[in-house]
Enzyme design. Structure first.
Site, PDB file in Angstrom:
ATOM      1  N   ASP A 104       3.301   4.613   2.147  1.00  0.00           N
ATOM      2  CA  ASP A 104       2.658   3.304   2.336  1.00  0.00           C
ATOM      3  C   ASP A 104       3.711   2.189   2.444  1.00  0.00           C
ATOM      4  O   ASP A 104       4.537   2.040   1.549  1.00  0.00           O
ATOM      5  CB  ASP A 104       1.730   3.067   1.132  1.00  0.00           C
ATOM      6  CG  ASP A 104       0.629   2.081   1.407  1.00  0.00           C
ATOM      7  OD1 ASP A 104       0.920   1.005   1.959  1.00  0.00           O
ATOM      8  OD2 ASP A 104      -0.535   2.374   1.036  1.00  0.00           O
ATOM      9  N   THR A 135      -3.638  -1.100   5.091  1.00  0.00           N
ATOM     10  CA  THR A 135      -3.563   0.285   4.646  1.00  0.00           C
ATOM     11  C   THR A 135      -4.666   1.176   5.219  1.00  0.00           C
ATOM     12  O   THR A 135      -4.397   2.281   5.680  1.00  0.00           O
ATOM     13  CB  THR A 135      -3.610   0.316   3.110  1.00  0.00           C
ATOM     14  OG1 THR A 135      -2.422  -0.312   2.637  1.00  0.00           O
ATOM     15  CG2 THR A 135      -3.684   1.729   2.571  1.00  0.00           C
ATOM     16  N   ASN A 152      -8.950  -3.305   5.568  1.00  0.00           N
ATOM     17  CA  ASN A 152      -9.268  -2.763   4.245  1.00  0.00           C
ATOM     18  C   ASN A 152     -10.688  -3.164   3.862  1.00  0.00           C
ATOM     19  O   ASN A 152     -11.384  -2.436   3.159  1.00  0.00           O
ATOM     20  CB  ASN A 152      -8.287  -3.290   3.192  1.00  0.00           C
ATOM     21  CG  ASN A 152      -6.941  -2.595   3.252  1.00  0.00           C
ATOM     22  OD1 ASN A 152      -6.778  -1.582   3.921  1.00  0.00           O
ATOM     23  ND2 ASN A 152      -5.973  -3.157   2.552  1.00  0.00           N
ATOM     24  N   ASP A 211       4.556   0.752  -1.230  1.00  0.00           N
ATOM     25  CA  ASP A 211       3.748  -0.435  -0.933  1.00  0.00           C
ATOM     26  C   ASP A 211       3.693  -1.376  -2.138  1.00  0.00           C
ATOM     27  O   ASP A 211       3.860  -2.589  -1.996  1.00  0.00           O
ATOM     28  CB  ASP A 211       2.342  -0.008  -0.536  1.00  0.00           C
ATOM     29  CG  ASP A 211       1.477  -1.188  -0.107  1.00  0.00           C
ATOM     30  OD1 ASP A 211       1.841  -1.836   0.894  1.00  0.00           O
ATOM     31  OD2 ASP A 211       0.470  -1.465  -0.766  1.00  0.00           O
ATOM     32  N   HIS A 248       1.665   1.359   7.847  1.00  0.00           N
ATOM     33  CA  HIS A 248       2.077   0.060   8.394  1.00  0.00           C
ATOM     34  C   HIS A 248       3.493  -0.183   7.907  1.00  0.00           C
ATOM     35  O   HIS A 248       3.976   0.528   7.027  1.00  0.00           O
ATOM     36  CB  HIS A 248       1.143  -1.083   7.932  1.00  0.00           C
ATOM     37  CG  HIS A 248       0.927  -1.104   6.447  1.00  0.00           C
ATOM     38  ND1 HIS A 248       1.888  -1.550   5.564  1.00  0.00           N
ATOM     39  CD2 HIS A 248      -0.120  -0.691   5.689  1.00  0.00           C
ATOM     40  CE1 HIS A 248       1.427  -1.421   4.326  1.00  0.00           C
ATOM     41  NE2 HIS A 248       0.214  -0.880   4.361  1.00  0.00           N
ATOM     42  N   HIS A 291       2.043  -7.483   4.378  1.00  0.00           N
ATOM     43  CA  HIS A 291       2.007  -6.964   5.750  1.00  0.00           C
ATOM     44  C   HIS A 291       0.641  -7.349   6.297  1.00  0.00           C
ATOM     45  O   HIS A 291      -0.077  -8.107   5.677  1.00  0.00           O
ATOM     46  CB  HIS A 291       2.204  -5.438   5.720  1.00  0.00           C
ATOM     47  CG  HIS A 291       1.304  -4.771   4.733  1.00  0.00           C
ATOM     48  ND1 HIS A 291      -0.004  -4.434   5.018  1.00  0.00           N
ATOM     49  CD2 HIS A 291       1.471  -4.465   3.420  1.00  0.00           C
ATOM     50  CE1 HIS A 291      -0.565  -3.916   3.945  1.00  0.00           C
ATOM     51  NE2 HIS A 291       0.297  -3.921   2.952  1.00  0.00           N
TER      52      HIS A 291
HETATM   53 ZN    ZN Z   1      -0.605   0.251   2.999  1.00  0.00          ZN
END
Ligand code: ZN
Length: 536
Positions: free
Chosen positions: A34, A73, A94, A285, A331, A472
């Protein structure tokens, strides 16, 4: 001499993709790291000596793309094993807004069953119901029901999106323990073992990691308004601090240990048909959000990740199973603007909180004499107009909102639902896509907003910092570009500069296990130069 023998042995083991191929592997291991951007992969590649170095001896697409605009994500994970862009998977974010929902909460979480009584987007029942397409595991099980489709991840949405509708086992961390949404499925013994081991780990303080010189060179404290300085941490953790555990490589270690346990308990790769194991590693992440991407913390995390993936591959070697690995990310990510400015990105800045949908909606309401919130959404991405307004008022609100966002100096573009719907899906290489083409790949006519706001490059969509310092989610390449790696024992690949797309991973793996796909049934295509033999 020893080097010569090793090289000769490697040459004997290596096989070019065009020559006689070995039989399909019995186990596909698909790892998503992630927020593992291509920028991070490029920077750290020379430092890797463990699992990431081994995987990088296969085929490396260093210009991989999560090509859609909304680089979050859930959309990213939805592309990896479906072969489809979010425009087809339906996973546009998301979360998104569905004003037709009967429950009071109109926000839908991507792995949420909104029909579940008493649910909300934050207190949800985990489900794959929002995913509109099958995964590789789903299709594989349709062909060979004895195949196992297994996922383990730090986040429920990673496990759900990679395994899909017909998972045999699906385990994810819920903040306290590994749990599953699958009903009537008996937990393999390793689940209890992993939960007990992780509970012991969290209960024990971690003193922090000893940074090697490459990492300590990055240890510069960066002041952030409203937040403690970041950049010089060592990932130390107090006993019982679950949040810090998630933002540490120990978290990924727990996920990989459970993945290894499921391989052992379920004898994955030892049945009559191939199995798929999806692994979602979330710590990178959390480290990126909490400390940014260019400090000592991320450095320590990535070197540990390399070691942990190496241990996991060594475990797989010991099973004797014929396996293949694909690794990518959901990502990329961008560092915090405060450090970016020090590193020569003068236009890096935080978003103006006045761009929040709630704030813009309120000022539009005052100007047009409309009551209620008028707009729903965040500071960028999909924004929705209150459907309880009359159609005439909705049209006025749209016109005023678009004008207002477009006049803001931090906004790069605003696209209306109609403009996006009339844009064809791009068919060129993802590095060539225009902004609206990227937005089109994130568009679902039913779920997307009435308009989409794109912030300028280097504008971080976190205004006032409370928890995360960096993030992000943008259509810019720092968030879109991710590494895509394919590895199989005995296969030696190359580093490929030509762009690839994460939707290409699924058809490539399908070819590797000789699973036929109906022409046009997925957005991606099989990638040449990998362990798979593509039949173009
Ligand atoms: Zn993510």
């Amino acid at each position: 001499m020893r080097n010569f023998i090793a090289a000769a042995a490697a040459a004997l083991l290596a096989f070019p993709a065009s020559a006689q191929s070995p039989p399909p592997p019995k186990l596909l291991v698909v790892i998503s790291v992630d927020q593992f951007s291509a920028d991070l992969f490029d920077e750290y590649r020379p430092q890797f000596t463990g699992g990431l170095a081994r995987l990088a001896s296969g085929t490396v697409f260093r210009n991989g793309y999560e090509s859609h605009a909304n680089t979050d994500t859930c959309p990213g994970h939805s592309t990896i094993l479906t072969g489809d862009h979010p425009a087809r998977t339906g996973i546009i974010g998301n979360t998104w807004v569905d004003q037709s929902l009967r429950r009071p909460d109109k926000v839908v979480y991507c792995s949420d069953d909104p029909q579940a009584p008493g649910s909300s987007h934050s207190e949800y029942r985990v489900s794959a119901i929002q995913l509109r397409v099958p995964t590789l595991g789903d299709l594989l099980k349709a062909r060979s029901p004895e195949s196992r489709n297994v996922a383990v991840a730090g986040k429920d949405r990673a496990a759900v999106m990679m395994s899909g509708h017909r998972a045999d086992q699906r385990w994810y961390w819920n903040g306290k323990q590994f749990t599953s949404d699958l009903v009537g499925v008996r937990p393999p013994p390793s689940v209890a073992g992993a939960n007990a081991a992780v509970a012991r780990l969290i209960a024990t303080p971690a003193p922090g990691l000893q940074p090697p010189p490459f990492c300590s060179a990055k240890a510069q404290p960066i002041p952030v308004q409203g937040h403690a300085p970041v950049g010089a941490g060592t990932l130390a953790r107090a006993a019982g601090d679950e949040d810090s555990f998630e933002a540490s490589p120990e978290f990924d270690g727990g996920v990989l240990a459970l993945a290894a346990g499921l391989v052992r308990d379920m004898h994955l790769g030892q049945g009559s048909a191939p199995d798929v194991l999806s692994v979602g590693l979330s710590a990178t992440d959390y480290v990126g959000h909490r400390y940014g991407t260019e400090g000592q913390e991320m450095c320590l995390n990535l070197l540990e990740l390399d070691r942990e993936i190496g241990d996991f591959l060594t475990y797989l070697d010991g099973t004797g199973v014929d396996y293949a690995v694909a690794l990518t990310a959901d990502h990329g990510g961008q560092d915090l603007p405060e450090r970016l400015r020090l590193h020569g990105v003068p236009d890096a800045q935080r978003v103006d909180p006045a761009l929040a949908a709630r704030a813009v909606g309120s000022s539009i309401g005052a100007k047009l004499g409309l009551s209620g919130p008028v707009l729903f959404g965040d500071v960028s991405g999909d924004i929705y107009i209150d459907h309880s307004l009359s159609s005439a008022d909705r049209a006025r609100a749209l016109q005023e909102a678009v004008r207002s966002y477009r006049s803001h100096p931090q906004v790069a573009a605003v696209f209306t639902h109609d403009e996006i719907a009339h844009t064809p899906m791009p068919t060129t290489s993802p590095d060539k896509w225009s902004l609206i083409e990227r937005v089109r790949a994130s568009f679902d006519a039913q779920r997307s907003g009435d308009f989409v706001v794109v912030l300028k490059e280097h504008v971080t969509p976190i205004g006032h910092v409370t928890r995360s310092v960096a993030t992000h989610g943008s259509p810019w390449d720092y968030d879109r570009r991710v590494p895509i790696l394919f590895w199989r024992p005995g296969f030696r690949g190359a580093t490929v500069q030509v762009p690839a797309d994460t939707v290409d991973i699924m058809p490539t793996l399908a070819a590797l296990i000789e699973l036929p796909l109906a022409p046009g049934s997925v957005d991606g295509h099989c990638l040449d130069g990998t362990p798979a033999t593509c039949s173009h």
